[in-house]
Write an enzyme that holds these catalytic residues in place. Structure first.
Site, PDB file in Angstrom:
ATOM      1  N   ASP A   1       0.873   4.187  -2.723  1.00  0.00           N
ATOM      2  CA  ASP A   1       0.561   5.581  -2.369  1.00  0.00           C
ATOM      3  C   ASP A   1       1.691   6.514  -2.783  1.00  0.00           C
ATOM      4  OD1 ASP A   1      -1.772   4.727  -1.327  1.00  0.00           O
ATOM      5  OD2 ASP A   1      -1.143   4.830   0.788  1.00  0.00           O
TER       6      ASP A   1
ATOM      7  N   ASP B   1     -31.926  -0.437 -10.082  1.00  0.00           N
ATOM      8  CA  ASP B   1     -32.457   0.754  -9.414  1.00  0.00           C
ATOM      9  C   ASP B   1     -31.288   1.614  -8.941  1.00  0.00           C
ATOM     10  OD1 ASP B   1     -34.210   2.520  -8.371  1.00  0.00           O
ATOM     11  OD2 ASP B   1     -34.767   1.306  -6.628  1.00  0.00           O
TER      12      ASP B   1
ATOM     13  N   LYS C   1     -36.239  -5.545 -24.555  1.00  0.00           N
ATOM     14  CA  LYS C   1     -35.849  -4.689 -25.676  1.00  0.00           C
ATOM     15  C   LYS C   1     -35.819  -5.486 -26.968  1.00  0.00           C
ATOM     16  CE  LYS C   1     -32.465  -2.519 -22.653  1.00  0.00           C
ATOM     17  NZ  LYS C   1     -31.053  -2.264 -22.382  1.00  0.00           N
TER      18      LYS C   1
ATOM     19  N   LYS D   1     -33.740  -4.373 -14.441  1.00  0.00           N
ATOM     20  CA  LYS D   1     -33.824  -2.919 -14.406  1.00  0.00           C
ATOM     21  C   LYS D   1     -33.187  -2.477 -13.088  1.00  0.00           C
ATOM     22  CE  LYS D   1     -37.049   0.878 -15.179  1.00  0.00           C
ATOM     23  NZ  LYS D   1     -36.713   1.685 -13.993  1.00  0.00           N
TER      24      LYS D   1
ATOM     25  N   GLU E   1     -26.207   2.089 -15.584  1.00  0.00           N
ATOM     26  CA  GLU E   1     -26.743   2.482 -14.288  1.00  0.00           C
ATOM     27  C   GLU E   1     -25.633   2.418 -13.245  1.00  0.00           C
ATOM     28  OE1 GLU E   1     -29.779   3.175 -15.004  1.00  0.00           O
ATOM     29  OE2 GLU E   1     -30.865   3.396 -13.112  1.00  0.00           O
TER      30      GLU E   1
ATOM     31  N   GLU F   1     -33.353  -7.780 -19.513  1.00  0.00           N
ATOM     32  CA  GLU F   1     -32.309  -7.448 -18.533  1.00  0.00           C
ATOM     33  C   GLU F   1     -32.945  -7.013 -17.225  1.00  0.00           C
ATOM     34  OE1 GLU F   1     -30.463  -4.229 -20.568  1.00  0.00           O
ATOM     35  OE2 GLU F   1     -29.486  -5.522 -22.032  1.00  0.00           O
TER      36      GLU F   1
ATOM     37  N   LYS G   1     -42.478  -3.542 -14.332  1.00  0.00           N
ATOM     38  CA  LYS G   1     -42.185  -3.077 -12.973  1.00  0.00           C
ATOM     39  C   LYS G   1     -42.760  -4.051 -11.950  1.00  0.00           C
ATOM     40  CE  LYS G   1     -41.402   0.831 -11.922  1.00  0.00           C
ATOM     41  NZ  LYS G   1     -40.244   1.516 -11.370  1.00  0.00           N
TER      42      LYS G   1
ATOM     43  N   CYS H   1     -36.086  33.828   6.284  1.00  0.00           N
ATOM     44  CA  CYS H   1     -35.351  34.989   6.808  1.00  0.00           C
ATOM     45  C   CYS H   1     -34.207  35.426   5.896  1.00  0.00           C
ATOM     46  CB  CYS H   1     -34.815  34.689   8.200  1.00  0.00           C
ATOM     47  SG  CYS H   1     -33.468  33.494   8.185  1.00  0.00           S
TER      48      CYS H   1
ATOM     49  N   TYR I   1     -25.640  -0.976 -20.424  1.00  0.00           N
ATOM     50  CA  TYR I   1     -26.655  -1.740 -21.155  1.00  0.00           C
ATOM     51  C   TYR I   1     -27.013  -1.216 -22.532  1.00  0.00           C
ATOM     52  CZ  TYR I   1     -29.279   1.632 -18.296  1.00  0.00           C
ATOM     53  OH  TYR I   1     -29.705   2.750 -17.656  1.00  0.00           O
TER      54      TYR I   1
ATOM     55  N   CYS J   1     -32.361  30.983   3.134  1.00  0.00           N
ATOM     56  CA  CYS J   1     -33.586  30.607   3.847  1.00  0.00           C
ATOM     57  C   CYS J   1     -34.785  31.349   3.248  1.00  0.00           C
ATOM     58  CB  CYS J   1     -33.429  30.937   5.325  1.00  0.00           C
ATOM     59  SG  CYS J   1     -34.944  30.653   6.242  1.00  0.00           S
TER      60      CYS J   1
ATOM     61  N   CYS K   1     -31.031  26.373   8.256  1.00  0.00           N
ATOM     62  CA  CYS K   1     -30.972  27.832   8.405  1.00  0.00           C
ATOM     63  C   CYS K   1     -30.273  28.080   9.734  1.00  0.00           C
ATOM     64  CB  CYS K   1     -32.381  28.417   8.415  1.00  0.00           C
ATOM     65  SG  CYS K   1     -32.382  30.129   8.981  1.00  0.00           S
TER      66      CYS K   1
ATOM     67  N   CYS L   1     -34.760  33.141  13.181  1.00  0.00           N
ATOM     68  CA  CYS L   1     -35.562  32.992  11.966  1.00  0.00           C
ATOM     69  C   CYS L   1     -37.024  32.759  12.394  1.00  0.00           C
ATOM     70  CB  CYS L   1     -35.037  31.807  11.166  1.00  0.00           C
ATOM     71  SG  CYS L   1     -36.102  31.340   9.797  1.00  0.00           S
TER      72      CYS L   1
ATOM     73  N   ASP M   1       0.832  -1.211   0.000  1.00  0.00           N
ATOM     74  CA  ASP M   1       0.000   0.000   0.000  1.00  0.00           C
ATOM     75  C   ASP M   1       0.863   1.256   0.000  1.00  0.00           C
ATOM     76  OD1 ASP M   1      -2.071  -1.672   0.044  1.00  0.00           O
ATOM     77  OD2 ASP M   1      -2.863  -1.087   2.024  1.00  0.00           O
TER      78      ASP M   1
ATOM     79  N   SER N   1     -36.609   7.646 -21.016  1.00  0.00           N
ATOM     80  CA  SER N   1     -36.915   6.568 -20.073  1.00  0.00           C
ATOM     81  C   SER N   1     -37.777   5.533 -20.792  1.00  0.00           C
ATOM     82  CB  SER N   1     -37.566   7.106 -18.811  1.00  0.00           C
ATOM     83  OG  SER N   1     -38.857   7.547 -19.105  1.00  0.00           O
ATOM     84  N   LEU N   2     -38.393   4.634 -20.030  1.00  0.00           N
ATOM     85  CA  LEU N   2     -39.057   3.494 -20.663  1.00  0.00           C
ATOM     86  C   LEU N   2     -40.549   3.483 -20.396  1.00  0.00           C
ATOM     87  CD1 LEU N   2     -36.390   0.870 -19.588  1.00  0.00           C
ATOM     88  CD2 LEU N   2     -36.844   1.563 -21.943  1.00  0.00           C
TER      89      LEU N   2
HETATM   90  S1  IVH Z   1     -32.591   0.711 -21.356  1.00  0.00           S
HETATM   91  C1  IVH Z   1     -33.391   3.873 -24.592  1.00  0.00           C
HETATM   92  N1  IVH Z   1     -31.837  -1.084 -19.628  1.00  0.00           N
HETATM   93  O1  IVH Z   1     -34.431   2.588 -16.197  1.00  0.00           O
HETATM   94  C2  IVH Z   1     -33.491   2.789 -23.574  1.00  0.00           C
HETATM   95  N2  IVH Z   1     -32.609   1.008 -18.790  1.00  0.00           N
HETATM   96  O2  IVH Z   1     -37.168   3.847 -16.390  1.00  0.00           O
HETATM   97  C3  IVH Z   1     -32.730   3.120 -22.379  1.00  0.00           C
HETATM   98  N3  IVH Z   1     -32.495   1.203 -16.354  1.00  0.00           N
HETATM   99  O3  IVH Z   1     -33.583   5.653 -17.630  1.00  0.00           O
HETATM  100  C4  IVH Z   1     -33.041   2.349 -21.182  1.00  0.00           C
HETATM  101  N4  IVH Z   1     -31.667  -0.790 -15.968  1.00  0.00           N
HETATM  102  O4  IVH Z   1     -31.843   4.551 -16.122  1.00  0.00           O
HETATM  103  C5  IVH Z   1     -32.322   0.159 -19.798  1.00  0.00           C
HETATM  104  N5  IVH Z   1     -31.081  -2.753 -18.216  1.00  0.00           N
HETATM  105  C6  IVH Z   1     -31.570  -1.521 -18.388  1.00  0.00           C
HETATM  106  C7  IVH Z   1     -31.821  -0.669 -17.302  1.00  0.00           C
HETATM  107  C8  IVH Z   1     -32.360   0.596 -17.549  1.00  0.00           C
HETATM  108  C9  IVH Z   1     -32.059   0.350 -15.425  1.00  0.00           C
HETATM  109  C10 IVH Z   1     -33.037   2.560 -16.049  1.00  0.00           C
HETATM  110  C11 IVH Z   1     -32.504   3.636 -16.954  1.00  0.00           C
HETATM  111  C12 IVH Z   1     -33.710   4.279 -17.551  1.00  0.00           C
HETATM  112  C13 IVH Z   1     -34.788   3.875 -16.616  1.00  0.00           C
HETATM  113  C14 IVH Z   1     -36.132   3.857 -17.304  1.00  0.00           C
END
Ligand code: IVH
Length: 704
Positions: free
Chosen positions: A35, A114, A302, A112, A167, A110, A326, A422, A217, A419, A435, A440, A31, A80-81
């Site tokens: 460093d 979070d 997809k 999704k 992500e 795939e 979902k 105030c 992805y 704030c 604040c 205040c 280490d 988004s989706l």
């Molecule tokens: S594909 C154009 N694949 O979910 C298509 N999105 O609610 C782009 N996310 O904004 C999205 N895992 O941030 C894709 N395997 C995955 C994902 C994914 C998480 C998120 C992504 C997107 C959001 C949509």
């Protein structure tokens, strides 16, 4: 050796050490040697920035410079989706797409993840920018923080232009570990929030300490010629370029065999499925979800073929070639109209979502707390966005996610740094803004309302509305002013909302509150961490007067506090800080001279002073009361006057205190000839004047 050569040599050495450590978990050097080399390269890069490599391994370490996250335009649409909440809807998406295409299609599936959506931009194979999704066309440049993530390549083996979507997330285990080290008021609610906070840390050195990771992805090549023909080959290529892709990958074709053959042809690991297996796949993943090392909130399906993706195109908000399944369905969807800022009694700033009123679980929701900037960032929430809301634990409304970005071009909301009440400049304490101005108005009013609230000093008729009125008319400024209120002036001023009745009730309430026990006074002062329970622990542990607390705080030593069972370091520190604060001490001095209970000794004395008029008597209490609510208050009045209380009427019972209702005990008492006392008679026995009926004010609380 020339400086430039030395720098190149150092960089390549460090890169090898980093890669071996990250990918194989092996340290090639000690280490301290690592460093030393890093420090040397950092120093040289500072002195000779012209020789610093754009993908220098020193970027992984982060720096202590302040990031400001400039807004930048995306060069790809970051949408988004569309969402689905049942396996039928997913199957429907498959069949609609196939019908529209008029031919065979295959689909990738795939997890999704979070986390925080991120786009990595590479030019000539070098990472030049990492940008959050923002509103889909403009996001924040968070590169210095993102380059600290070891799995993200700083340069690629090919000199290409490419944008990679993925992500950024914090593995669950790491979240538990990091969160455990944070003080209570800085703890994050979930891994996504902590990841969002880290991505926007002002100092990348601090971001580097949180072990974020990323799954990629999607890839968008600058040169169309180089773009692979389908998603399978995109994923394979991304993996070959050094990006981390999720091994939990599934592929759907007409039959399982066909799907497996395609995966194999692309050289990709994953599970093949036939279209008929969607239901199985979804239930398998639903079961697997809790065992994963990261949070997922759904599955993404997809279309595999890129030419079809192009043909189908995009709506305003999402691609027509993908859908997100979902796990949880939204409770309601609405629009975020604005965000207001509340200033709490401790100065804490809370952003509140003002949403278009929407029915949810039997009530109409207009507002929902957004907690802090980190929470807003984790949602990438902007005014005008369409959001889904739920009721957490069936009570508190929460904004869960953005369903559709606004079309006004609004980007992620930033809490103003002054704030709203105030104008003072706000200060950061952990994840919250505060604040710092003790005077205040919102803070002062909040402190007074808290002090007098039902669970604290319980001052009749002094709820937030009355506090507001008295404050506006300059009759109340500090907690202690409650006890020197100029009632005749209040009457004279004819303040609307404060009639004679209110003044009478106030007088009585204020007078009664002077007898509240020491621990109640202590917890009513609103010292952070010091609620009813802690006040009792402190008192039992020997800190049975304000004077003792003040003296201990003066010494500044946490030990005497820590010696008490149930006291934590944080609380001890807060107490020391609080009992050194001249503002609090001023209030305590005033309350002391006004005769409030500032020690346990005073509590005891009062109890002794009470004439023992009920000695030898056995009381049972039934029904509900106007002046003794909860009923335990009546029981206490009996006990401190020497009476014994029992829960049922028997031959030994001497008195039944009967409020409204309570039929069966009354009948029993009548049968046994036990003396029945009503509330009015009881008040007379206690020597308490019968006042006006209580005018209930809404319980204090910030939203609900
Ligand atoms: S594909 C154009 N694949 O979910 C298509 N999105 O609610 C782009 N996310 O904004 C999205 N895992 O941030 C894709 N395997 C995955 C994902 C994914 C998480 C998120 C992504 C997107 C959001 C949509």
């Amino acid at each position: 050796m020339e400086i430039k050569e030395e720098m190149i040599a150092l960089a390549s050495k460090l890169k090898i050490y980093q890669d071996t450590y990250y990918k194989e978990g092996k340290s090639l050097v000690s280490d301290s040697e690592y460093d030393r080399l890093t420090d040397r390269l950092i120093a040289l890069e500072k002195e000779f920035p012209e020789f610093a490599a754009p993908d220098s391994p020193t970027k992984r370490v982060g720096s202590d410079l302040t990031n400001d996250f400039p807004e930048v335009q995306h060069s790809i649409p970051v949408l988004s989706l569309d969402k689905a909440y049942s396996d039928e809807s997913v199957l429907d998406f498959f069949s609609r797409s196939i019908e529209k295409k008029g031919g065979e299609l295959s689909f990738a599936a795939e997890e999704k993840i979070d986390g925080i959506s991120m786009v990595l931009y590479y030019e000539d194979g070098i990472l030049v920018r990492a940008v959050t999704r923002g509103n889909g066309s403009v996001g924040n440049d968070v590169t210095p923080n993102i380059v600290t993530i070891p799995s993200i390549p700083l340069s690629l083996p090919e000199s290409i232009d490419i944008a990679v979507r993925g992500e950024v997330y914090l593995p669950k285990k790491e979240f538990e570990k990091v969160n455990a080290t944070l003080p209570d008021d800085q703890k994050a609610a979930n891994p996504r929030n902590l990841a969002a906070g880290t991505v926007r840390r002002q100092k990348s050195q601090e971001a580097a300490r949180i072990p974020l990771d990323m799954y990629c992805y999607e890839g968008f090549w600058g040169d169309e010629e180089e773009t692979p023909k389908d998603h399978l080959h995109i994923m394979k290529k991304l993996s070959d370029l050094g990006f981390r892709i999720n091994p939990d990958f599934a592929f759907f074709a007409r039959t399982k065999e066909e799907a497996e053959a395609k995966l194999k042809e692309a050289g990709l690991e994953g599970d093949g499925y036939g279209f008929n297996d969607i239901k199985d796949y979804i239930s398998r993943m639903t079961q697997k979800r809790p065992t994963l090392d990261h949070e997922i909130d759904g599955l993404v399906f997809k279309i595999n073929e890129l030419d079809v993706r192009q043909e189908f195109g995009y709506t305003e908000h999402h691609p027509r070639w993908a859908i997100a399944y979902k796990f949880e369905s939204p409770q309601a969807e609405t629009v975020l109209n604005s965000i207001t800022i509340q200033v709490g009694r401790t100065g804490r700033i809370t952003p509140v979502a003002e949403i278009a009123p929407t029915a949810l679980g039997g009530s109409t929701i207009k507002r929902a707390t957004l907690h802090n900037q980190e929470y807003i960032d984790s949602l990438e929430l902007a005014i005008g966005d369409r959001v889904s809301i739920t009721k957490r634990g069936d009570v508190i409304p929460a904004v869960e996610e953005v369903v559709e970005k606004n079309e006004m071009g609004n980007t992620t909301y930033r809490i103003p740094l002054t704030c709203p009440c105030c104008g003072a400049e706000l200060v950061h304490k952990g994840v919250h803004l505060f604040c710092p101005n003790y005077d205040c108005p919102d803070q002062a009013k909040g402190r007074i309302s808290f002090f007098s609230s039902r669970d604290q000093m319980d001052i009749e008729s002094l709820g937030p509305k009355t506090v507001e009125l008295l404050w506006n008319n300059k009759l109340l400024k500090r907690v202690e002013d409650i006890y020197t209120l100029d009632y005749s002036k209040a009457t004279e001023m004819k303040i609307q909302g404060i009639g004679d009745k209110t003044v009478d009730a106030l007088k009585k309430g204020v007078e009664e509150s002077k007898n509240r026990p020491y621990t109640t006074v202590l917890s009513s002062l609103g010292i952070p961490e010091v609620g009813t329970k802690t006040a009792k622990i402190l008192s039992d542990g020997g800190f049975d007067s304000f004077e003792k607390l003040r003296l201990a705080a003066e010494k500044g030593d946490v030990e005497p506090f820590l010696a008490i069972k149930g006291m934590g370091e944080e609380t001890a520190k807060t107490l020391i800080e609080a009992f050194r604060d001249p503002n609090l001490l001023k209030t305590i001095d005033a309350l002391t001279s006004l005769g409030l209970h500032v020690s346990e000794e005073m509590d005891k004395k009062e109890e002794e002073d009470k004439a023992q008029i009920f000695t030898g008597e056995v009381w049972c209490v039934t029904g509900s009361f106007e002046n003794f609510n909860p009923r335990s208050k009546a029981l206490k009045e009996i006990e401190i006057r020497g009476g014994r209380t029992v829960s049922s009427v028997t031959g030994k019972t001497t008195h039944l205190l009967a409020g409204k209702g309570g039929g069966s005990k009354r009948a029993e008492a009548e049968k046994l000839g036990v003396r029945i006392i009503n509330e009015e008679e009881f008040m007379l026995l206690l020597g308490i004047q019968i006042g006006e009926k209580k005018e209930e004010e809404p319980k204090q609380g910030f939203l609900f």
